[in-house]
Design an enzyme around this catalytic site. Structure first.
Site, PDB file in Angstrom:
ATOM      1  N   CYS A 164       7.841 -32.640 -53.052  1.00 25.52           N
ATOM      2  CA  CYS A 164       8.837 -33.562 -52.543  1.00 25.52           C
ATOM      3  C   CYS A 164       8.218 -34.660 -51.690  1.00 25.52           C
ATOM      4  O   CYS A 164       8.276 -34.632 -50.456  1.00 25.52           O
ATOM      5  CB  CYS A 164       9.922 -32.840 -51.752  1.00 25.52           C
ATOM      6  N   CYS A 340      14.495 -37.398 -56.164  1.00 32.02           N
ATOM      7  CA  CYS A 340      14.215 -37.367 -54.735  1.00 32.02           C
ATOM      8  C   CYS A 340      15.369 -38.036 -53.998  1.00 32.02           C
ATOM      9  O   CYS A 340      15.435 -39.268 -53.931  1.00 32.02           O
ATOM     10  CB  CYS A 340      12.902 -38.085 -54.439  1.00 32.02           C
TER      11      CYS A 340
END
Length: 408
Positions: A164, A340
Site C-alpha cells: 500500500c 489505493c
C-alpha cells in the site's frame, strides 16, 4: 520414518490472498483436498489500520480469529514453513512435519523489516514514534495526533516496493486534517520524507494530492530515505539523493518500515534475484515450477501491493490452477489491477485504481467517482462497504466484480 501428508493443493499463508484463494478453489472444486499453512492465531484487515490511526476505526474491528475465517472445507495446518522444496513438491514445517502437494500456492505476504532503520525497533510505540503498519501501534498514531498542538511532525516512506504505497501519505493527510479542524495546523511543521522521486507513482492522481500537500502546508522531501532514529534526542536521520545525511528533529514521527520478502521465500528456488516469488505477471504461475502459483504481496510482478490486488488475483490463480489440473477452466490473465483509496481528509478520498504501467482501471463511471478529485462516495466505500466486502465476500470466495470467465 514419518510419511509426509499429501494434499491436492497446499496454500502457504492465511492472509487475505491465501484465504480468498482457498475459498475460490473450493467453491469451484470442493472435492479437492486443500491445506492452508499459517502459524498465526489472528487474521487482520490491514487496510483498516490507516483508519485506526485516524480514530475512525477501532483496532479490534480490524481483527478476527484465524479459525473464524478459515474455509470449513480446508485443512488448517498451524505452523510456519521452514523450507520450500518445489523440486520434490514438498514443504518442511516448523512443527517438525513434512507435507507434499500436487499444486502449490504461495502467498505468505511480505516482511516488515523494522530492523532496517537503526533505532526503529527500540523506539516504536513510545516517545513520539509510531506506525500504522502495525496493529499494536496504529492506535498510538491517533493518540499522538490528538495530543500534538504544536511542534514538528515527520511522515516517512521507504524505497519501493512496499505494501500500500499510499499509506504513508494517508497518515499525513488524516493527521493534518485533524490539526486543520482543531485550528492548530499553523503551529505544526508537517514534513513528508519519501525515498521515491515523486509523490505518487501514477501521475494522473498527483495534482489532486498536491492540492492537499499545499492545503496542509506540508514540506515535501523527495528521495530522502530514513536511516536512523535517536529516540532519546528525538532526531531522525535521512540519506538524500546525493548520499548526504540530513537530520531533522521531531515531536511526532510516523514511520513506514522498509519491506522485503520473508526469509524462507528469499532462500527458496522460487525467488528471483530480489527475493520475490518469480511469476509470470499475467498468469501468476511460477516461472520455474509449473505446478506453483503465487499472489499477494510476495510476488515479483510490478503491481501495487494492496488487498484490492489480492482480491483480483485470487480467482485468476484459482482458475489457472484448476485449468492445470485438467478442469474445464481456461487460463485467465491478471491485468495488474490495484486500488489505493487515498484518504486526503476525513470524509473524502481520491480513489486511485490502476494496473500495469499505470493504466487507469476505474471500477465506476466518472459521473459517480472520478479518481482525479476527492470524493465523499469513495470515502463511504472505504469506510463502510469495503470492510464488509472483505469479511463477507472476498474471504468467502464471492468474487463480485472480479470473477473471471471460464469455459463450461
Amino acid at each position: 520414518m514419518t510419511v509426509a501428508k499429501q494434499y491436492d493443493v497446499v496454500i502457504v499463508g492465511g492472509g487475505a490472498a491465501g484465504i480468498a484463494t482457498a475459498s475460490s478453489i473450493l467453491r469451484r472444486a470442493s472435492h479437492l483436498s486443500v491445506a492452508i499453512v499459517e502459524p498465526a492465531d489472528t487474521h487482520y484487515y490491514q487496510p483498516g489500520w490507516t483508519m485506526v490511526g485516524a480514530g475512525v476505526f477501532s483496532s479490534h474491528s480490524t481483527s478476527r480469529t484465524m479459525a473464524s475465517v478459515m474455509p470449513k472445507a480446508a485443512n488448517w495446518i498451524k505452523a510456519a514453513v521452514n523450507i520450500l522444496d518445489p523440486s520434490n513438491n514438498a514443504l518442511e514445517l516448523s512443527n517438525g512435519t513434512n507435507i507434499t502437494y500436487g499444486r502449490l500456492v504461495v502467498c505468505p505476504g511480505l516482511k516488515l523489516n523494522w530492523s532496517g532503520v537503526e533505532g526503529l525497533e527500540a523506539a516504536l510505540g513510545h516517545n513520539g514514534v509510531t506506525s500504522n503498519y502495525s496493529y499494536k501501534t496504529a492506535p498510538y498514531t491517533w493518540e499522538l495526533v490528538q495530543n500534538l498542538k504544536s511542534g514538528k511532525a515527520l511522515f516517512t516512506q521507504p524505497p519501493m516496493p512496499i505494501k500500500c504505497a499510499g499509506a504513508p501519505q494517508k497518515a499525513l493527510y488524516l493527521s493534518a486534517d485533524h490539526w486543520f479542524r482543531q485550528g492548530v495546523i499553523r503551529d505544526i511543521d508537517i514534513n513528508f520524507f519519501t525515498s521515491t522521486p515523486g509523490l505518487f507513482g501514477v501521475a494522473h492522481y498527483v495534482p489532486a494530492l498536491m492540492k492537499y500537500i499545499e492545503k496542509y502546508d506540508a514540506a515535501l522531501h523527495l528521495q530522502h530515505t530514513l536511516t536512523k532514529i535517536d529516540s532519546a534526542a528525538k532526531i531522525a536521520t535521512f540519506r538524500n539523493q546525493e548520499g548526504e545525511l540530513v537530520e531533522s528533529e521531531y515531536d511526532m514521527l510516523h514511520v513506514c518500515p522498509p519491506q522485503c520478502a520473508p526469509d524462507f521465500i528469499r532462500q527458496s528456488p522460487l525467488a528471483n534475484s530480489d527475493g520475490w516469488v518469480d511469476v509470470d505477471q499475467e498468469t501468476l504461475q511460477s516461472k520455474h515450477f509449473e505446478n506453483v502459483w503465487s499472489l499477494g504481496d510476495v510476488i515479483s510482478a510490478p503491481n501495487a501491493k494492496t488487498a484490492a490486488a489480492a482480491r483480483a488475483q485470487a480467482p485468476v490463480v484459482a482458475t489457472n490452477l484448476l485449468a492445470h489440473a485438467g478442469s474445464s477452466y481456461r487460463v485467465n490473465h491478471y491485468n495488474g489491477y490495484g486500488s489505493c483509496p487515498l484518504t486526503v481528509e476525513r470524509g473524502k478520498i481520491v480513489l486511485a485504481e490502476f494496473g500495469y504501467g499505470g493504466k487507469l482501471l476505474p471500477s465506476f463511471p466518472k459521473w459517480l467517482i472520478d479518481g482525479q478529485y476527492p470524493s465523499v462516495l469513495a470515502w463511504l466505500l472505504k469506510a463502510q462497504a469495503l470492510p464488509w466486502l472483505y469479511w463477507n465476500a472476498m474471504l468467502k470466495g464471492r468474487e463480485w466484480l472480479v470473477k473471471p470467465e471460464h469455459n463450461s
